[in-house]
Design a protein around this motif. Structure first.
Motif, PDB file in Angstrom:
ATOM      1  N   GLN A 324      10.102  20.421  17.633  1.00 48.89           N
ATOM      2  CA  GLN A 324       8.805  20.127  18.249  1.00 48.89           C
ATOM      3  C   GLN A 324       7.876  19.416  17.255  1.00 48.89           C
ATOM      4  OE1 GLN A 324       7.997  24.179  20.067  1.00 48.89           O
ATOM      5  NE2 GLN A 324       7.828  22.921  21.910  1.00 48.89           N
ATOM      6  N   LYS A 325       7.646  20.041  16.111  1.00 47.43           N
ATOM      7  CA  LYS A 325       6.838  19.368  15.093  1.00 47.43           C
ATOM      8  C   LYS A 325       7.493  18.029  14.725  1.00 47.43           C
ATOM      9  CE  LYS A 325       3.514  22.406  14.153  1.00 47.43           C
ATOM     10  NZ  LYS A 325       2.091  22.053  14.238  1.00 47.43           N
ATOM     11  N   SER A 326       8.819  17.998  14.821  1.00 48.47           N
ATOM     12  CA  SER A 326       9.551  16.790  14.420  1.00 48.47           C
ATOM     13  C   SER A 326       9.287  15.594  15.350  1.00 48.47           C
ATOM     14  CB  SER A 326      11.050  17.088  14.324  1.00 48.47           C
ATOM     15  OG  SER A 326      11.472  17.769  15.490  1.00 48.47           O
ATOM     16  N   LEU A 327       8.612  15.824  16.476  1.00 45.85           N
ATOM     17  CA  LEU A 327       8.204  14.700  17.321  1.00 45.85           C
ATOM     18  C   LEU A 327       7.326  13.723  16.530  1.00 45.85           C
ATOM     19  CD1 LEU A 327       7.232  16.679  20.569  1.00 45.85           C
ATOM     20  CD2 LEU A 327       9.163  15.097  20.323  1.00 45.85           C
ATOM     21  N   GLY A 328       6.712  14.232  15.469  1.00 45.94           N
ATOM     22  CA  GLY A 328       5.816  13.388  14.685  1.00 45.94           C
ATOM     23  C   GLY A 328       6.381  13.038  13.319  1.00 45.94           C
ATOM     24  N   LYS A 329       7.689  12.999  13.219  1.00 42.49           N
ATOM     25  CA  LYS A 329       8.341  12.714  11.921  1.00 42.49           C
ATOM     26  C   LYS A 329       7.840  11.389  11.327  1.00 42.49           C
ATOM     27  CE  LYS A 329      12.149  14.197   9.499  1.00 42.49           C
ATOM     28  NZ  LYS A 329      11.443  14.703   8.358  1.00 42.49           N
ATOM     29  N   ASP A 330       7.639  10.392  12.190  1.00 40.87           N
ATOM     30  CA  ASP A 330       7.249   9.070  11.686  1.00 40.87           C
ATOM     31  C   ASP A 330       5.795   8.740  12.019  1.00 40.87           C
ATOM     32  OD1 ASP A 330       9.911   8.617  10.833  1.00 40.87           O
ATOM     33  OD2 ASP A 330      10.444   8.210  12.932  1.00 40.87           O
ATOM     34  N   ASP A 331       5.064   9.710  12.541  1.00 36.12           N
ATOM     35  CA  ASP A 331       3.685   9.428  12.974  1.00 36.12           C
ATOM     36  C   ASP A 331       2.955  10.766  13.096  1.00 36.12           C
ATOM     37  OD1 ASP A 331       1.376   9.047  14.438  1.00 36.12           O
ATOM     38  OD2 ASP A 331       2.289   7.742  15.946  1.00 36.12           O
ATOM     39  N   PHE A 332       2.090  11.044  12.099  1.00 35.76           N
ATOM     40  CA  PHE A 332       1.423  12.361  12.076  1.00 35.76           C
ATOM     41  C   PHE A 332       0.667  12.658  13.372  1.00 35.76           C
ATOM     42  CE2 PHE A 332      -1.900   9.485  10.717  1.00 35.76           C
ATOM     43  CZ  PHE A 332      -3.042  10.011  11.305  1.00 35.76           C
ATOM     44  N   SER A 333       0.209  11.606  14.064  1.00 38.04           N
ATOM     45  CA  SER A 333      -0.596  11.865  15.267  1.00 38.04           C
ATOM     46  C   SER A 333       0.260  12.376  16.423  1.00 38.04           C
ATOM     47  CB  SER A 333      -1.365  10.610  15.688  1.00 38.04           C
ATOM     48  OG  SER A 333      -0.491   9.650  16.250  1.00 38.04           O
ATOM     49  N   LYS A 334       1.585  12.309  16.256  1.00 40.63           N
ATOM     50  CA  LYS A 334       2.468  12.825  17.313  1.00 40.63           C
ATOM     51  C   LYS A 334       2.981  14.234  16.997  1.00 40.63           C
ATOM     52  CE  LYS A 334       4.047   8.565  19.468  1.00 40.63           C
ATOM     53  NZ  LYS A 334       3.468   7.479  18.686  1.00 40.63           N
ATOM     54  N   ILE A 335       2.572  14.783  15.865  1.00 35.28           N
ATOM     55  CA  ILE A 335       2.954  16.171  15.551  1.00 35.28           C
ATOM     56  C   ILE A 335       2.124  17.085  16.453  1.00 35.28           C
ATOM     57  CG2 ILE A 335       3.006  17.995  13.790  1.00 35.28           C
ATOM     58  CD1 ILE A 335       2.997  15.724  11.661  1.00 35.28           C
ATOM     59  N   PRO A 336       2.745  17.906  17.307  1.00 40.02           N
ATOM     60  CA  PRO A 336       1.923  18.778  18.156  1.00 40.02           C
ATOM     61  C   PRO A 336       1.015  19.669  17.295  1.00 40.02           C
ATOM     62  CG  PRO A 336       4.287  19.129  18.569  1.00 40.02           C
ATOM     63  CD  PRO A 336       4.175  18.092  17.498  1.00 40.02           C
ATOM     64  N   ASN A 337      -0.239  19.703  17.658  1.00 39.82           N
ATOM     65  CA  ASN A 337      -1.235  20.440  16.856  1.00 39.82           C
ATOM     66  C   ASN A 337      -1.187  21.928  17.197  1.00 39.82           C
ATOM     67  OD1 ASN A 337      -4.116  18.198  16.455  1.00 39.82           O
ATOM     68  ND2 ASN A 337      -1.943  17.817  16.205  1.00 39.82           N
ATOM     69  N   GLY A 338      -0.990  22.750  16.195  1.00 38.25           N
ATOM     70  CA  GLY A 338      -1.039  24.194  16.428  1.00 38.25           C
ATOM     71  C   GLY A 338      -0.123  24.927  15.475  1.00 38.25           C
ATOM     72  N   GLY A 339      -0.438  26.183  15.265  1.00 40.28           N
ATOM     73  CA  GLY A 339       0.389  27.013  14.390  1.00 40.28           C
ATOM     74  C   GLY A 339       0.519  28.417  14.945  1.00 40.28           C
ATOM     75  N   PRO A 340       1.479  29.186  14.416  1.00 43.29           N
ATOM     76  CA  PRO A 340       1.674  30.570  14.864  1.00 43.29           C
ATOM     77  C   PRO A 340       0.720  31.527  14.135  1.00 43.29           C
ATOM     78  CG  PRO A 340       3.328  30.026  13.231  1.00 43.29           C
ATOM     79  CD  PRO A 340       2.472  28.794  13.391  1.00 43.29           C
ATOM     80  N   GLY A 341       0.833  32.813  14.381  1.00 38.86           N
ATOM     81  CA  GLY A 341       0.032  33.769  13.608  1.00 38.86           C
ATOM     82  C   GLY A 341      -0.454  34.998  14.353  1.00 38.86           C
ATOM     83  N   LEU A 342      -0.139  35.077  15.641  1.00 39.35           N
ATOM     84  CA  LEU A 342      -0.628  36.193  16.472  1.00 39.35           C
ATOM     85  C   LEU A 342      -0.248  37.567  15.904  1.00 39.35           C
ATOM     86  CD1 LEU A 342      -1.984  36.864  19.197  1.00 39.35           C
ATOM     87  CD2 LEU A 342       0.059  36.092  20.349  1.00 39.35           C
ATOM     88  N   GLU A 343       0.892  37.613  15.244  1.00 45.70           N
ATOM     89  CA  GLU A 343       1.417  38.905  14.776  1.00 45.70           C
ATOM     90  C   GLU A 343       0.810  39.373  13.457  1.00 45.70           C
ATOM     91  OE1 GLU A 343       5.586  39.057  15.356  1.00 45.70           O
ATOM     92  OE2 GLU A 343       5.914  40.807  14.081  1.00 45.70           O
TER      93      GLU A 343
END
Ligand code: URP
Ligand code: ZN
Ligand code: ZN
Length: 473
Positions: A324-343
């Motif tokens: 998923q994050k790799s969608l933006g491998k060649d373009d940072f603006s295509k990296i889906p924005n968000g991170g984990p951490g609920l736990e």
């Protein structure tokens, strides 16, 4: 079914004392020293903290975003929350453009039904407002228990709203008593900076932060505060990350305006340098607002100490690094924005906030449970341990040593923001409305047992069940 939690240190936002907590059915029925009662189950809490279940007011489960869908659905995300001592959260329903709010809510109810293992409510994120339709519909939502309206001032071309929409929603909120929440960044200038960076061949993850400077957050925070004053509504600024945004909130609060602010766990620990990690590892830290220069972290601690910021949420919006994050491998603006951490919110804030002497245990409870419950219309059913409140309780072992890791967490995410961090103190037993759903490493909750919570308006207290309304599923 009755449960007696015996001899623990019962900590609420107002009290910190050794006591027994007696639960009958789904609610707390007695609190006192050496209670003389018979119970179906007795939990020995000697040496443990007994805390109200965490309330996380900012999560994104099963959410389409950035060309993909967040990797935790309601079952995996809420299971992860439960292990971390969170028993209730408020998730964002994002209105798809062209849809009514009713349609959007139906979609999100469908996502949680049959999957929910803890309780949750919904905020509505407005993306498409027009007279003779959604503008009028918006005013009806608080009576359905949706008492907060969210506006994105960034993500241009996707879910960002213009100032007219922002202001009109604020006016509706002033009438209905809903709380307005803003993602505050100056979306237009960010859009220009992103396009310019890409045109110059700047494609790596670090440019996510370099194209969203702190001033863009400060500007939007101030704009939202001033517009909220004109409209006469209450305002809550989500995921505050830096001094530039803290300052206008501090001013507003000093002046007694109806403004509140939240930060998220990650902003205390992850700084800009994480985005520079090689081999695309920086993409794990692409969330918005971005990780900031390290000096902001102490400013955030001061802000939660001084009540300039009054909630710590997670903004859990998890995407797989691999796929998923790799969608933006060649373009940072295509990296889906968000991170984990609920736990890991409670463990991290306990370790670095309480154990390192920055905040008291009661303040921790206030930031992670009581204040979010109050602001989002869940209190006093949630957010405290009191006679008549829901028996959402965390038995927390302050001596339990844990190393945080993706290999042991319960989210589907393939990385953990705090990988390798050692903490002392972790939940050992978690109860949801009187039922033990986490017992050590064992999960005892069941999909479908989490309830949808219809929330009250800000400042209206919820006591009786009739006022609250619950829907199983
Ligand atoms: O990067 C983030 N924070 N993603 C979730 C959406 C939002 O802005 O809260
Ligand atoms: Zn946001
Ligand atoms: Zn968010």
């Amino acid at each position: 079914m009755s449960v007696l939690i015996k001899g623990g240190r019962v900590v609420t936002a107002d009290e910190d004392r050794v006591a027994d907590v007696f639960i009958e059915g789904e609610t707390v029925s007695q609190i006192g020293e050496s209670l003389d009662v018979e119970a179906d189950r007795v939990i020995d809490a000697d040496g443990k903290y007994v805390l109200p279940g965490g309330v996380d007011p900012h999560t994104h489960l099963d959410m389409p975003f950035g060309g993909t869908i967040t990797c935790d659905d309601f079952e995996s995300g809420q299971t992860s929350a439960a292990f971390g001592g969170t028993t209730c959260h408020v998730d964002f329903v994002i209105q798809p453009k062209g849809s009514t709010f009713t349609e959007a809510l139906e979609q999100w109810h469908g996502r949680r039904e049959g999957k929910a293992v803890i309780d949750n409510g919904f905020h509505i994120a407005v993306t498409d407002l027009h007279e003779g339709g959604t503008l009028e519909e918006l005013a009806t939502l608080p009576d359905q228990g949706i008492t907060s309206y969210k506006l994105f001032m960034a993500y241009k071309g996707a879910i960002m709203v213009d100032d007219e929409t922002l202001f009109r929603v604020m006016q509706v909120a002033a009438d209905t008593g809903a709380l307005v929440m803003v993602h505050a960044e100056h979306g237009d200038s960010i859009d220009v900076l992103v396009k310019q960076a890409l045109a110059e061949g700047k494609t790596e993850p670090k440019y996510h932060a370099l194209t969203r400077p702190p001033e863009t957050e400060g500007e939007a925070t101030n704009r939202a505060i001033q517009l909220a004053r004109v409209a006469g509504c209450r305002l809550y600024v989500v995921h505050v990350s830096c001094q530039e945004a803290i300052d206008p909130i501090a001013t507003a609060r000093e002046k007694g305006w109806d403004v509140w602010g939240e930060t998220c766990t990650q902003y205390f620990f992850i700084d800009y340098s994480f985005l520079e990690r090689p081999d695309f590892e920086g993409a794990k830290y692409v969330y918005t607002p971005p990780p900031r220069p390290k000096e902001n972290q102490e400013r955030l601690w001061e802000a939660v100490q001084n009540d300039v910021l009054s909630v710590v949420s997670t903004d859990h919006c998890a995407f797989l690094w691999d796929g998923q994050k790799s969608l933006g491998k060649d373009d940072f603006s295509k990296i889906p924005n968000g991170g984990p951490g609920l736990e890991n919110r409670l463990q991290m804030i306990h370790e670095f906030g309480v154990r390192q002497g920055r905040i008291s245990l009661s303040r921790m409870v206030e930031l992670l449970s009581t204040n979010p419950a109050k602001y989002f219309g869940l209190y006093p059913r949630k957010g405290t341990i009191a006679v008549g409140s829901d028996a959402d309780v965390v038995v927390f072992d302050p001596e339990r040593r844990v190393t945080l890791s993706a290999s042991t967490h319960h989210s589907r995410c393939d990385y953990n923001l705090y990988e390798g961090t050692e903490v002392t103190g972790s939940p050992v037993i978690v109860l949801l409305r009187g039922k033990v759903i986490v017992d050590g490493d064992e999960f005892l909750g069941r999909a479908g047992e989490g309830q949808f919570v219809k929330r009250a308006r800000f400042g209206e207290q919820l006591g009786g069940r009739s006022r609250m309304g619950l829907v199983a599923g």
